[in-house]
Design a protein around this motif. Sequence first.
Motif, PDB file in Angstrom:
ATOM      1  N   SER A  89       0.462  -1.450   0.153  1.00  0.00           N
ATOM      2  CA  SER A  89       0.115   0.165   0.183  1.00  0.00           C
ATOM      3  C   SER A  89       0.624   1.389   0.404  1.00  0.00           C
ATOM      4  O   SER A  89       0.152   2.430   0.105  1.00  0.00           O
ATOM      5  CB  SER A  89      -0.997  -0.052   1.215  1.00  0.00           C
ATOM      6  N   LEU A  90       1.966   1.170   0.681  1.00  0.00           N
ATOM      7  CA  LEU A  90       3.391   2.422  -0.064  1.00  0.00           C
ATOM      8  C   LEU A  90       3.241   2.452  -0.977  1.00  0.00           C
ATOM      9  O   LEU A  90       3.932   2.482  -2.020  1.00  0.00           O
ATOM     10  CB  LEU A  90       4.180   1.514   0.381  1.00  0.00           C
ATOM     11  N   SER A  91       2.687   4.218  -1.336  1.00  0.00           N
ATOM     12  CA  SER A  91       2.969   4.477  -2.715  1.00  0.00           C
ATOM     13  C   SER A  91       3.834   5.827  -2.894  1.00  0.00           C
ATOM     14  O   SER A  91       4.348   6.472  -1.984  1.00  0.00           O
ATOM     15  CB  SER A  91       1.623   5.597  -2.836  1.00  0.00           C
ATOM     16  N   PHE A  92       4.563   5.394  -4.340  1.00  0.00           N
ATOM     17  CA  PHE A  92       5.502   6.742  -4.379  1.00  0.00           C
ATOM     18  C   PHE A  92       6.053   7.168  -6.059  1.00  0.00           C
ATOM     19  O   PHE A  92       5.754   5.798  -6.277  1.00  0.00           O
ATOM     20  CB  PHE A  92       6.721   6.660  -3.411  1.00  0.00           C
ATOM     21  N   ARG A  93       6.801   7.552  -6.392  1.00  0.00           N
ATOM     22  CA  ARG A  93       6.960   7.684  -8.372  1.00  0.00           C
ATOM     23  C   ARG A  93       8.279   7.293  -8.348  1.00  0.00           C
ATOM     24  O   ARG A  93       8.980   7.724  -7.037  1.00  0.00           O
ATOM     25  CB  ARG A  93       6.921   8.964  -8.504  1.00  0.00           C
ATOM     26  N   ARG A  94       9.016   6.294  -9.248  1.00  0.00           N
ATOM     27  CA  ARG A  94      10.077   6.651  -9.342  1.00  0.00           C
ATOM     28  C   ARG A  94      10.126   5.602 -11.402  1.00  0.00           C
ATOM     29  O   ARG A  94       8.157   5.639 -11.575  1.00  0.00           O
ATOM     30  CB  ARG A  94      10.802   5.296  -8.784  1.00  0.00           C
ATOM     31  N   SER A  95      11.209   6.390 -11.740  1.00  0.00           N
ATOM     32  CA  SER A  95      10.970   5.407 -12.780  1.00  0.00           C
ATOM     33  C   SER A  95      12.457   5.600 -13.662  1.00  0.00           C
ATOM     34  O   SER A  95      12.748   4.481 -13.370  1.00  0.00           O
ATOM     35  CB  SER A  95      10.345   6.943 -13.761  1.00  0.00           C
ATOM     36  N   CYS A  96      13.728   6.346 -13.272  1.00  0.00           N
ATOM     37  CA  CYS A  96      14.413   5.810 -13.889  1.00  0.00           C
ATOM     38  C   CYS A  96      15.447   5.289 -12.946  1.00  0.00           C
ATOM     39  O   CYS A  96      16.267   4.154 -13.367  1.00  0.00           O
ATOM     40  CB  CYS A  96      15.446   7.011 -14.962  1.00  0.00           C
TER      41      CYS A  96
END
Lengths: 111, 233
Positions: free
Chosen positions: B47-54
């Motif tokens: 349920s822990l949310s965060f943004r990430r990509s590269c």
Amino acid sequence: MSRRASGLRAWAVQRLSALYLALFVLLLTGKLLLAPPADAAAWRAWVARPAVNTAFGLALAALLLHAWVGVRDVILDYVHSPALRLALLALVLLALAAFAWWGLRILVGLT
Amino acid sequence: MRFRIYRYDPERDSAPRMQDYELDDALIEPGMMLLDALLLLKAQDDSLSFRRSCGEGVCGSDGMNINGRNGLACITPLAGLSEPVTVRPLPGLPVIRDLVVDMGPFYRQYRSIRPWLQNDEPVPEVERRQTPAERARLDGLYECILCACCSTACPSFWWNPERFLGPAALLAAARWIEDSRDRATEARLDDLDGPWRLFRCHTIMNCTEVCPKGLDPSGAIARIRRRMLREAL
């Protein structure tokens, strides 16, 4: 007090007045330390000299302008209600105008 | 290793809370970054949310407040962090969920400086050329990845996010003002005058202090001021 109120001009005035005040305070401190006037009469006579009187007048103007930009900055940063902001700015302007009148009366009264 | 992470789901929670997490030291490898740890924690609690990509400090997605300082989780080594590692969303922006913030206000300010080349002259046969010196003026300005670490570390941006552009947008403005091929310099400078858009900056320099790409938004703002002064005199 929003769209076309000054940004660059206020900033330049703040820097220039700071420069003058720094120089003025330095010279005044030097004078008071190295060649202090003997008594109140000597002090009045010194300030009454046109060059000194003008320097004090300029310092008064610089101080008031510097205070205006600085206090205006604080109000713009923290006061978000337009009505309250306008009221506070007007109040500050009024106070500064009173100080200007008071200071000028003293300086002119000495000459 | 211990973590304290900001949790908030506006649809369910009445208020944000800090949740403690424990990561088995056996899972931690040398050279690991905070993002790697967050991914391991997400495997424990999805349920822990965060943004990430590269994952390598290029995309600017995982800007967050790490032990009180804004930075990119993917290039922040775990080794240098004191425990419990306290992770919060970037300050000053609305929270969508946990560490995910609404970047809308930030992007709106960026868009408002017209971050593109403005030149109405006829398109030349070849590229619009620059001398090496002209090109060098863009160094330190064009590398911004819009991660919002600087703007959300800026008190002036916290107080007036709608009116003050913030360091990231001002760095971008400087990038186009300095561009020798751009013909809208005058209009760009005019647009930044007035007490709000640029001049809420009080040279606090948090922006330069936190920029994960080592850029100097504070210096860029000073360059714009000098340029304005030159044009005005």
